[in-house]
Scaffold this motif. Structure first.
Motif, PDB file in Angstrom:
ATOM      1  N   ALA A 107       0.824  -1.216   0.000  1.00  0.00           N
ATOM      2  CA  ALA A 107       0.000   0.000   0.000  1.00  0.00           C
ATOM      3  C   ALA A 107       0.857   1.264   0.000  1.00  0.00           C
ATOM      4  O   ALA A 107       0.430   2.305  -0.499  1.00  0.00           O
ATOM      5  N   ARG A 108       2.073   1.161   0.568  1.00  0.00           N
ATOM      6  CA  ARG A 108       2.951   2.343   0.618  1.00  0.00           C
ATOM      7  C   ARG A 108       3.564   2.610  -0.753  1.00  0.00           C
ATOM      8  O   ARG A 108       3.877   1.681  -1.488  1.00  0.00           O
ATOM      9  N   LEU A 117       8.319  -1.467  -6.993  1.00  0.00           N
ATOM     10  CA  LEU A 117       8.030  -2.781  -7.592  1.00  0.00           C
ATOM     11  C   LEU A 117       6.889  -3.482  -6.857  1.00  0.00           C
ATOM     12  O   LEU A 117       5.967  -4.027  -7.465  1.00  0.00           O
ATOM     13  N   LEU A 118       6.972  -3.445  -5.525  1.00  0.00           N
ATOM     14  CA  LEU A 118       5.947  -4.096  -4.699  1.00  0.00           C
ATOM     15  C   LEU A 118       4.590  -3.426  -4.898  1.00  0.00           C
ATOM     16  O   LEU A 118       3.560  -4.097  -4.986  1.00  0.00           O
ATOM     17  N   HIS A 119       4.613  -2.106  -4.995  1.00  0.00           N
ATOM     18  CA  HIS A 119       3.368  -1.357  -5.199  1.00  0.00           C
ATOM     19  C   HIS A 119       2.745  -1.719  -6.552  1.00  0.00           C
ATOM     20  O   HIS A 119       1.533  -1.953  -6.654  1.00  0.00           O
ATOM     21  N   GLU A 121      -1.209  -4.769  -9.887  1.00  0.00           N
ATOM     22  CA  GLU A 121      -1.473  -5.806 -10.895  1.00  0.00           C
ATOM     23  C   GLU A 121      -2.301  -6.937 -10.303  1.00  0.00           C
ATOM     24  O   GLU A 121      -3.185  -7.477 -10.953  1.00  0.00           O
ATOM     25  N   TYR A 122      -1.975  -7.282  -9.058  1.00  0.00           N
ATOM     26  CA  TYR A 122      -2.696  -8.369  -8.384  1.00  0.00           C
ATOM     27  C   TYR A 122      -4.173  -8.005  -8.214  1.00  0.00           C
ATOM     28  O   TYR A 122      -5.062  -8.801  -8.533  1.00  0.00           O
ATOM     29  N   VAL A 123      -4.414  -6.781  -7.747  1.00  0.00           N
ATOM     30  CA  VAL A 123      -5.809  -6.354  -7.544  1.00  0.00           C
ATOM     31  C   VAL A 123      -6.548  -6.293  -8.883  1.00  0.00           C
ATOM     32  O   VAL A 123      -7.709  -6.707  -8.988  1.00  0.00           O
ATOM     33  N   ALA A 124      -5.851  -5.811  -9.931  1.00  0.00           N
ATOM     34  CA  ALA A 124      -6.484  -5.740 -11.261  1.00  0.00           C
ATOM     35  C   ALA A 124      -6.811  -7.142 -11.771  1.00  0.00           C
ATOM     36  O   ALA A 124      -7.880  -7.365 -12.356  1.00  0.00           O
TER      37      ALA A 124
END
Lengths: 84, 253
Positions: free
Chosen positions: B49-50, B59-61, B66-69
């Motif tokens: 989330a940050r 990268l994590l964001h 992408e995961y949520v999409a």
């Protein structure tokens, strides 16, 4: 009426049908066996339970097949009348 | 120790028996693993989330977005329609929790918590509660009750069809729990059985035991990779089936 082509969603549902059928028969058998022991009516309630579970399993399978058939027909006609 | 005892010892949960005064706290290997998985998920969620300035953070964001999409376009909207968007957070959490729980079993000293029927049962009850909640939310009480009677059913068949439909909903929830539990449990039993083949044959003849180690280890590596695939697949299937079942209730007319 021939079923298919199935959507990806339908394929996932089809894979659960076997297990749903088995659970229905197992529930019927278990319930009948318990009732037989409780009311001392061996083996009649177990037999009724097995047959009821089998009927319920068949009902679930036929209902899903009909729903998929309807969805496929709707897709072919370019309409969507909902899932059930 | 017998082979069956070894398998049971590895698969079954172990209570550490922590006592606080007279109160027995059921701290078990599975609950400890579940807490670890939850903490890892929480930490991952916070980091996703940050939006920091480092490459890792960005990268994590991006991965999170992408995961949520993927969850929205690949599972929730196809299964439930646009009405499902409001439940997106539940499905995102469900998928990641099941995935991390499945994968935890591949880490030494950790347990596959989804091979415990109580865990999968709890997850299935949550999904069942969501199905009922959506039915009540979108159709109201009377409308939800009416969804249990398919359109065009003759009135004299309603007393037979209604209980059948209610039981078939319960069966669906049970199947969600049993499918995940059985897949994860059987996978681990196969892994352990393959490993034990070496010791069983070695007990009969040391040379044969040494010879059996190579094919057994080959199969073990193959099954471990298969378990990795199954971990992703079962998390996907559980989430997709939940969205389909909820979608069937929402679009029942």
């Amino acid at each position: 009426m021939a079923l298919g082509p199935f959507s990806a969603k339908d394929h996932v549902v089809i894979t659960t049908l076997g297990l749903e059928f088995a659970v229905a028969v197992a529930l019927g058998t278990g319930g009948g066996y318990w009732a037989d022991r409780h009311y001392a009516t061996t083996p009649w309630l177990t037999i009724i339970g097995v047959l009821s579970g089998f009927a319920l399993g068949m009902y679930i399978v036929v209902k899903e097949a009909r729903r998929m058939g309807r969805t496929t027909t709707s897709d072919k006609n370019g309409k969507d009348h909902g899932s059930i | 120790m017998e082979v069956s005892e070894t398998i049971a010892h590895h698969i079954l949960d172990h209570d550490f028996g922590v006592m606080v005064g007279t109160l027995h706290l059921p701290i078990t290997a599975h609950t400890v693993t579940m807490v670890c998985v939850s903490l890892v998920l929480l930490l991952t969620g916070i980091l996703m989330a940050r939006r920091g300035k480092s490459i890792f953070s960005r990268l994590l964001h991006t991965a999170g977005e992408e995961y949520v999409a993927f969850m929205r376009d690949g599972i929730v909207i196809p299964g439930m329609g646009v009405e499902g968007k409001q439940f997106l957070s539940y499905f995102c959490t469900l998928f990641l929790f099941i995935l991390f729980s499945n994968l935890a079993g591949l880490i030494p000293q950790m347990k596959t918590i989804t091979s415990n029927i109580s865990v999968t049962g709890g997850l299935a009850v949550c999904s069942g509660a969501l199905i009922v909640y959506c039915g009540l939310k979108f159709h109201g009480l009377w409308g939800f009750i009416k969804t249990f009677v398919p359109g065009g059913t003759p009135w004299w068949l309603v007393p037979l069809i209604f209980p059948l439909e209610v039981i078939s909903l319960l069966i669906r929830v049970c199947v969600l729990a049993i499918r995940l539990f059985a897949n994860m449990l059987s996978g681990h039993m196969v892994l352990l059985s393959l490993l034990l083949i070496i010791f069983i044959i070695g007990g009969m003849s040391k040379i044969a035991g040494t010879g059996s180690a190579i094919p057994a280890m080959g199969l073990e590596i193959f099954m471990t990779l298969l378990e990795l695939l199954v971990a992703f697949l079962q998390a996907y299937v559980f989430t997709l089936l939940t969205s389909i079942y909820v979608g069937l209730v929402i679009h029942s007319h």
